[in-house]
Design a protein around this motif. Structure first.
Motif, PDB file in Angstrom:
ATOM      1  N   ILE A  33       9.648   7.051  13.784  1.00 16.87           N
ATOM      2  CA  ILE A  33      10.182   5.793  13.268  1.00 16.87           C
ATOM      3  C   ILE A  33       9.068   4.986  12.617  1.00 16.87           C
ATOM      4  O   ILE A  33       9.236   4.411  11.527  1.00 16.87           O
ATOM      5  CB  ILE A  33      10.857   4.988  14.395  1.00 16.87           C
ATOM      6  CG1 ILE A  33      12.102   5.727  14.889  1.00 16.87           C
ATOM      7  CG2 ILE A  33      11.214   3.585  13.925  1.00 16.87           C
ATOM      8  CD1 ILE A  33      12.818   5.031  16.023  1.00 16.87           C
ATOM      9  N   VAL A  34       7.917   4.935  13.264  1.00  8.63           N
ATOM     10  CA  VAL A  34       6.768   4.231  12.695  1.00  8.63           C
ATOM     11  C   VAL A  34       6.359   4.884  11.379  1.00  8.63           C
ATOM     12  O   VAL A  34       6.041   4.199  10.399  1.00  8.63           O
ATOM     13  CB  VAL A  34       5.592   4.215  13.683  1.00  8.63           C
ATOM     14  CG1 VAL A  34       4.401   3.451  13.096  1.00  8.63           C
ATOM     15  CG2 VAL A  34       6.003   3.585  15.002  1.00  8.63           C
ATOM     16  N   ALA A  35       6.378   6.210  11.327  1.00  8.53           N
ATOM     17  CA  ALA A  35       6.016   6.932  10.109  1.00  8.53           C
ATOM     18  C   ALA A  35       6.997   6.636   8.982  1.00  8.53           C
ATOM     19  O   ALA A  35       6.606   6.484   7.822  1.00  8.53           O
ATOM     20  CB  ALA A  35       5.971   8.438  10.388  1.00  8.53           C
ATOM     21  N   LEU A  36       8.281   6.547   9.315  1.00 12.54           N
ATOM     22  CA  LEU A  36       9.304   6.235   8.310  1.00 12.54           C
ATOM     23  C   LEU A  36       9.056   4.855   7.714  1.00 12.54           C
ATOM     24  O   LEU A  36       9.094   4.672   6.488  1.00 12.54           O
ATOM     25  CB  LEU A  36      10.683   6.296   8.950  1.00 12.54           C
ATOM     26  CG  LEU A  36      11.884   6.090   8.019  1.00 12.54           C
ATOM     27  CD1 LEU A  36      12.032   7.265   7.074  1.00 12.54           C
ATOM     28  CD2 LEU A  36      13.162   5.906   8.835  1.00 12.54           C
ATOM     29  N   VAL A  37       8.783   3.884   8.570  1.00 13.76           N
ATOM     30  CA  VAL A  37       8.492   2.519   8.106  1.00 13.76           C
ATOM     31  C   VAL A  37       7.210   2.500   7.284  1.00 13.76           C
ATOM     32  O   VAL A  37       7.114   1.807   6.256  1.00 13.76           O
ATOM     33  CB  VAL A  37       8.383   1.563   9.310  1.00 13.76           C
ATOM     34  CG1 VAL A  37       7.937   0.173   8.850  1.00 13.76           C
ATOM     35  CG2 VAL A  37       9.717   1.467  10.031  1.00 13.76           C
ATOM     36  N   LEU A  52      -0.432   6.788   1.125  1.00 10.94           N
ATOM     37  CA  LEU A  52      -1.072   5.889   2.083  1.00 10.94           C
ATOM     38  C   LEU A  52      -0.314   5.874   3.417  1.00 10.94           C
ATOM     39  O   LEU A  52      -0.926   5.784   4.487  1.00 10.94           O
ATOM     40  CB  LEU A  52      -1.157   4.472   1.512  1.00 10.94           C
ATOM     41  CG  LEU A  52      -2.170   4.266   0.385  1.00 10.94           C
ATOM     42  CD1 LEU A  52      -2.130   2.830  -0.123  1.00 10.94           C
ATOM     43  CD2 LEU A  52      -3.578   4.630   0.839  1.00 10.94           C
ATOM     44  N   GLY A  53       1.004   5.959   3.342  1.00 15.34           N
ATOM     45  CA  GLY A  53       1.798   5.981   4.564  1.00 15.34           C
ATOM     46  C   GLY A  53       1.437   7.173   5.439  1.00 15.34           C
ATOM     47  O   GLY A  53       1.336   7.053   6.663  1.00 15.34           O
ATOM     48  N   THR A  54       1.237   8.338   4.813  1.00 14.44           N
ATOM     49  CA  THR A  54       0.836   9.534   5.564  1.00 14.44           C
ATOM     50  C   THR A  54      -0.553   9.365   6.159  1.00 14.44           C
ATOM     51  O   THR A  54      -0.797   9.721   7.319  1.00 14.44           O
ATOM     52  CB  THR A  54       0.858  10.770   4.649  1.00 14.44           C
ATOM     53  OG1 THR A  54       2.173  10.977   4.145  1.00 14.44           O
ATOM     54  CG2 THR A  54       0.412  12.016   5.401  1.00 14.44           C
ATOM     55  N   THR A 108       8.611  12.787   7.065  1.00 11.81           N
ATOM     56  CA  THR A 108       9.139  11.491   7.492  1.00 11.81           C
ATOM     57  C   THR A 108       8.624  10.362   6.612  1.00 11.81           C
ATOM     58  O   THR A 108       9.393   9.490   6.184  1.00 11.81           O
ATOM     59  CB  THR A 108       8.755  11.211   8.954  1.00 11.81           C
ATOM     60  OG1 THR A 108       9.153  12.311   9.769  1.00 11.81           O
ATOM     61  CG2 THR A 108       9.434   9.959   9.455  1.00 11.81           C
ATOM     62  N   VAL A 109       7.324  10.352   6.343  1.00 13.53           N
ATOM     63  CA  VAL A 109       6.752   9.313   5.485  1.00 13.53           C
ATOM     64  C   VAL A 109       7.327   9.409   4.080  1.00 13.53           C
ATOM     65  O   VAL A 109       7.657   8.389   3.461  1.00 13.53           O
ATOM     66  CB  VAL A 109       5.214   9.437   5.451  1.00 13.53           C
ATOM     67  CG1 VAL A 109       4.629   8.487   4.411  1.00 13.53           C
ATOM     68  CG2 VAL A 109       4.622   9.131   6.821  1.00 13.53           C
ATOM     69  N   TYR A 110       7.475  10.635   3.582  1.00 11.47           N
ATOM     70  CA  TYR A 110       8.047  10.813   2.245  1.00 11.47           C
ATOM     71  C   TYR A 110       9.481  10.286   2.191  1.00 11.47           C
ATOM     72  O   TYR A 110       9.891   9.675   1.198  1.00 11.47           O
ATOM     73  CB  TYR A 110       8.017  12.291   1.858  1.00 11.47           C
ATOM     74  CG  TYR A 110       8.481  12.561   0.444  1.00 11.47           C
ATOM     75  CD1 TYR A 110       7.665  12.247  -0.641  1.00 11.47           C
ATOM     76  CD2 TYR A 110       9.732  13.114   0.180  1.00 11.47           C
ATOM     77  CE1 TYR A 110       8.082  12.477  -1.928  1.00 11.47           C
ATOM     78  CE2 TYR A 110      10.154  13.348  -1.111  1.00 11.47           C
ATOM     79  CZ  TYR A 110       9.331  13.030  -2.162  1.00 11.47           C
ATOM     80  OH  TYR A 110       9.740  13.249  -3.447  1.00 11.47           O
ATOM     81  N   GLY A 134      17.819  13.887   7.925  1.00 11.06           N
ATOM     82  CA  GLY A 134      18.743  14.814   8.577  1.00 11.06           C
ATOM     83  C   GLY A 134      18.045  16.090   9.021  1.00 11.06           C
ATOM     84  O   GLY A 134      18.303  16.598  10.127  1.00 11.06           O
ATOM     85  N   ILE A 135      17.144  16.604   8.187  1.00  9.45           N
ATOM     86  CA  ILE A 135      16.387  17.815   8.541  1.00  9.45           C
ATOM     87  C   ILE A 135      15.506  17.558   9.762  1.00  9.45           C
ATOM     88  O   ILE A 135      15.454  18.359  10.702  1.00  9.45           O
ATOM     89  CB  ILE A 135      15.525  18.268   7.343  1.00  9.45           C
ATOM     90  CG1 ILE A 135      16.424  18.756   6.199  1.00  9.45           C
ATOM     91  CG2 ILE A 135      14.551  19.378   7.767  1.00  9.45           C
ATOM     92  CD1 ILE A 135      15.669  19.047   4.921  1.00  9.45           C
TER      93      ILE A 135
END
Length: 233
Positions: free
Chosen positions: A76-80, A89-91, A184-186, A204-205
């Protein structure tokens, strides 16, 4: 392959999924009502930018903390992070936080020993995965952390009770956790860019893989323990 071992497991999985959807729905409505700027990625990034260097530091700290304390899923943190900072940068921020948290968990277990780990982890996790890292070795551990939905945060503590060196452990975590976090970050970045369909497909994956990993963790553990001597690396 049968995902759920019993009808009770199936119902628990469905109820858990339903509660998760309700929680996300409630969060969506609250944000729409009280913080609508959250849904404008450009506006949100401008708002985040005012915090300067502290914004990414906060995310790195949250990501590191969830490994050690696990109040919220790291995905969830990675998604945000992807939504706010973009895919690259998120990754970087998410993986940095994960590596810091993993190193802390490993080092705490190494320093304070088994009694500390037994106080931290649930006894059921210890019972099922006690000695697992030593039995599967480095190749098996790498495969284990590659699969979402498995108790990889707990494995960080249990790895600290082995003869593994910190740099070897961090190398395994870096490679093993990268694929799921990149996806997730993507996905978060795709949501920010308005590519909702692509974002939902990726989520979903990840969710599907996590559900399978969670409900088949004992089978995966046993399979790795049997297959480790034959792994080609």
């Amino acid at each position: 392959m049968q995902i759920f071992s019993s009808r009770a497991d199936r119902w628990r999985g469905l109820v858990g999924l339903a509660l998760l959807l309700v929680a996300f729905g409630a969060l969506y409505l609250l944000l729409r009502r009280y913080a609508p700027f959250v849904f404008d990625a450009a506006e949100l990034r401008v708002w985040i930018a005012q915090f300067g260097v502290f914004a990414p530091l906060v995310f790195v700290l949250i990501q590191a903390t969830q490994v050690v304390v696990a109040p919220i899923p790291g995905q969830i943190v990675a998604l945000v992070s992807g939504y706010l900072f973009g895919s690259v940068l998120g990754t970087v921020y998410s993986l940095t936080g994960v590596l810091i948290g993993s190193a802390i968990a490993f080092s705490l277990a190494k320093r304070f020993g088994r009694s500390f780990v037994e106080d931290i982890l649930h006894e059921d996790v210890i019972e099922r995965f006690d000695g697992f890292v030593e039995r599967v070795g480095i190749p098996g551990l790498l495969v284990f952390v590659l699969i979402p939905g498995l108790p990889d945060d707990a494995i960080c503590f249990l790895s600290g009770l082995t003869t593994l060196r910190l740099r070897t452990f961090i190398a395994i975590i870096s490679v093993g956790r990268l694929p799921a976090y990149v996806l997730t970050v993507y996905a978060g970045g795709e949501f920010a860019d308005g590519q909702i369909g692509t974002g939902l497909l990726l989520i979903g994956i990840i969710i599907t893989a996590s559900v399978v990993g969670y409900f088949k963790q004992d089978a995966i553990r046993e399979l790795l323990q049997r297959a480790e001597p034959r792994l080609p690396f």
